[in-house]
Design a protein around this motif. Structure first.
Motif, mmCIF file in Angstrom:
data_model
loop_
_atom_site.group_PDB
_atom_site.id
_atom_site.type_symbol
_atom_site.label_atom_id
_atom_site.label_comp_id
_atom_site.label_asym_id
_atom_site.label_seq_id
_atom_site.Cartn_x
_atom_site.Cartn_y
_atom_site.Cartn_z
ATOM 1 N N THR A 66 -12.723 -41.454 -68.376
ATOM 2 C CA THR A 66 -11.643 -42.199 -67.726
ATOM 3 C C THR A 66 -10.758 -42.884 -68.762
ATOM 4 O O THR A 66 -9.524 -42.896 -68.647
ATOM 5 C CB THR A 66 -12.218 -43.247 -66.759
ATOM 6 O OG1 THR A 66 -12.985 -42.595 -65.748
ATOM 7 C CG2 THR A 66 -11.101 -44.040 -66.101
ATOM 8 N N THR A 67 -11.383 -43.436 -69.788
ATOM 9 C CA THR A 67 -10.631 -44.122 -70.844
ATOM 10 C C THR A 67 -9.744 -43.148 -71.599
ATOM 11 O O THR A 67 -8.562 -43.426 -71.851
ATOM 12 C CB THR A 67 -11.595 -44.821 -71.818
ATOM 13 O OG1 THR A 67 -12.398 -45.762 -71.098
ATOM 14 C CG2 THR A 67 -10.826 -45.526 -72.916
ATOM 15 N N ARG A 112 -18.567 -41.296 -67.368
ATOM 16 C CA ARG A 112 -17.365 -41.483 -66.550
ATOM 17 C C ARG A 112 -16.418 -42.486 -67.207
ATOM 18 O O ARG A 112 -15.196 -42.290 -67.204
ATOM 19 C CB ARG A 112 -17.768 -41.952 -65.154
ATOM 20 C CG ARG A 112 -16.592 -42.066 -64.186
ATOM 21 C CD ARG A 112 -17.053 -42.196 -62.749
ATOM 22 N NE ARG A 112 -17.915 -43.353 -62.543
ATOM 23 C CZ ARG A 112 -19.218 -43.282 -62.309
ATOM 24 N NH1 ARG A 112 -19.819 -42.105 -62.260
ATOM 25 N NH2 ARG A 112 -19.930 -44.379 -62.122
ATOM 26 N N THR A 113 -16.955 -43.547 -67.785
ATOM 27 C CA THR A 113 -16.130 -44.524 -68.476
ATOM 28 C C THR A 113 -15.412 -43.897 -69.674
ATOM 29 O O THR A 113 -14.215 -44.119 -69.889
ATOM 30 C CB THR A 113 -16.987 -45.714 -68.952
ATOM 31 O OG1 THR A 113 -17.555 -46.370 -67.817
ATOM 32 C CG2 THR A 113 -16.144 -46.703 -69.760
ATOM 33 N N THR A 143 -8.655 -40.236 -70.560
ATOM 34 C CA THR A 143 -7.618 -39.749 -69.650
ATOM 35 C C THR A 143 -6.495 -40.763 -69.498
ATOM 36 O O THR A 143 -5.305 -40.412 -69.494
ATOM 37 C CB THR A 143 -8.232 -39.431 -68.279
ATOM 38 O OG1 THR A 143 -9.258 -38.441 -68.423
ATOM 39 C CG2 THR A 143 -7.174 -38.908 -67.324
#
Length: 347
Positions: free
Chosen positions: A182-183, A178-179, A185
């Motif tokens: 997210t980064t 997820r990290t 994105t």
């Protein structure tokens, strides 16, 4: 398969041009000033271009291989992840201004061949974070952004063995994935040109290798394997949690907070340097002591320097491994209790 082999051979040949050029008349061992002077005489913009182009020709070859079945797809995924690590470290040299001859070439080569296609933040942003914030403040809590990244992964004081093991493979955990996403994105939203480059890269991977090329040649390496390799490389750069605080020359200061993996095992050192610690990352101590040196000259500098205070022979296993030292530093009470429980040894 013939085209695949042709691409792999061509990519290898292109990459060797830069290595051969900078190997000419290179001293075997020398102080930093002599090596920097020699490096300036050899600096150019052409061989770095061929080096980076060779990485992507190689990647295209692996995309073709990925379509040849499950085993080939697995090999391709690992190989492309390794190439992404190579691109990260080559662009790291550009961030320091030592990849090519001119500042503009360093910027353009890093952006076009690494930062845009991999969805990384702009080179100037990385330069501020790495050169200004990390290098002078390595392993200092609250100041070093790389140490903060390790804290985010779960490497904090008082953790359990299970939490420590999970932190070592953080990019492969749900929270780590997820990290990563997210980064990426966030970077693409802020810098739309990188989103366009990523889409173009995905389309190229699909055209070359089909669904397998896209999935195993791009998505799995970029979202899972490459982040894990980069995470491990970060873990072995410094004695993050118990550095020796020193003042004095750069080499003396860095010797107290750096480590050198596999100093006595040439086979493992060579394998590591060819895969997940490429382009001088295995010699991070020498780089930290003199960050103005290109990776080609770090072996010569390393022979000229006294070794850092921690020279582990293992990454994960063994009492003197990197993992054991980090765990003991984060759990001093547990480490002390374990030593007390050990039977006494008599002469």
């Amino acid at each position: 398969m013939t085209l695949c082999l042709a691409l792999l051979i061509t990519g290898t040949a292109l990459r060797q041009v830069d290595r051969a050029y900078f190997a000419l008349r290179r001293p075997r061992t020398a102080p930093a000033a002599e090596l920097i002077a020699h490096q300036r005489r050899r600096a150019n913009n052409t061989t770095p271009l061929l080096l980076l182009a060779g990485q992507w020709v190689h990647i295209a070859g692996w995309w073709l291989l990925a379509a040849q079945g499950p085993l080939a797809a697995t090999i391709a995924a690992v190989a492309v992840a390794i190439h992404f690590r190579h691109l990260q470290e080559i662009s790291h040299a550009a961030v320091h201004g030592i990849l090519a001859r001119t500042p503009r070439a360093n910027l353009l080569l890093a952006e076009v061949f690494a930062h845009y296609p991999l969805g990384l933040a702009p080179v100037p942003v990385r330069r501020l974070r790495h050169v200004r914030d990390h290098h002078p403040n390595a392993a200092i809590p609250g100041t070093d952004p790389n140490l903060a990244e390790l804290h985010t992964a779960g490497l904090r004081p008082g953790l359990t063995r299970a939490a420590f093991a999970a932190a070592l493979v953080y990019p492969l955990t749900p929270r780590g994935i997820r990290t990563t996403t997210t980064t990426i994105t966030a970077v693409m939203r802020r810098f739309p040109g990188r989103a366009a480059a990523a889409i173009a890269l995905a389309g190229t991977a699909y055209l070359v290798g089909g669904t397998a090329g896209l999935l195993w040649g791009l998505l799995v390496p970029r979202l899972l394997l490459y982040p894990q390799l980069a995470h491990l490389s970060l873990i072995v750069e410094h004695t993050w949690f118990d550095p020796q605080v020193r003042t004095g020359s750069p080499a003396w200061v860095e010797a107290g907070r750096c480590l050198r993996l596999y100093p006595r095992n040439r086979a493992l050192a060579a394998l590591t340097a060819a895969t997940w610690l490429p382009y001088g990352d295995l010699r991070h101590y020498a780089h930290s002591a003199h960050s103005g040196l290109r990776w080609n000259y770090l072996p010569a500098l390393e022979r000229h320097l006294a070794p850092p205070h921690f020279t582990p022979d293992g990454l994960l296993l063994g009492t003197s491994s990197v993992a054991r030292r980090h765990f003991d530093a984060l759990t001093p009470a547990q480490a002390s209790n374990a030593r007390e429980d050990e039977p006494a040894v008599t002469a």
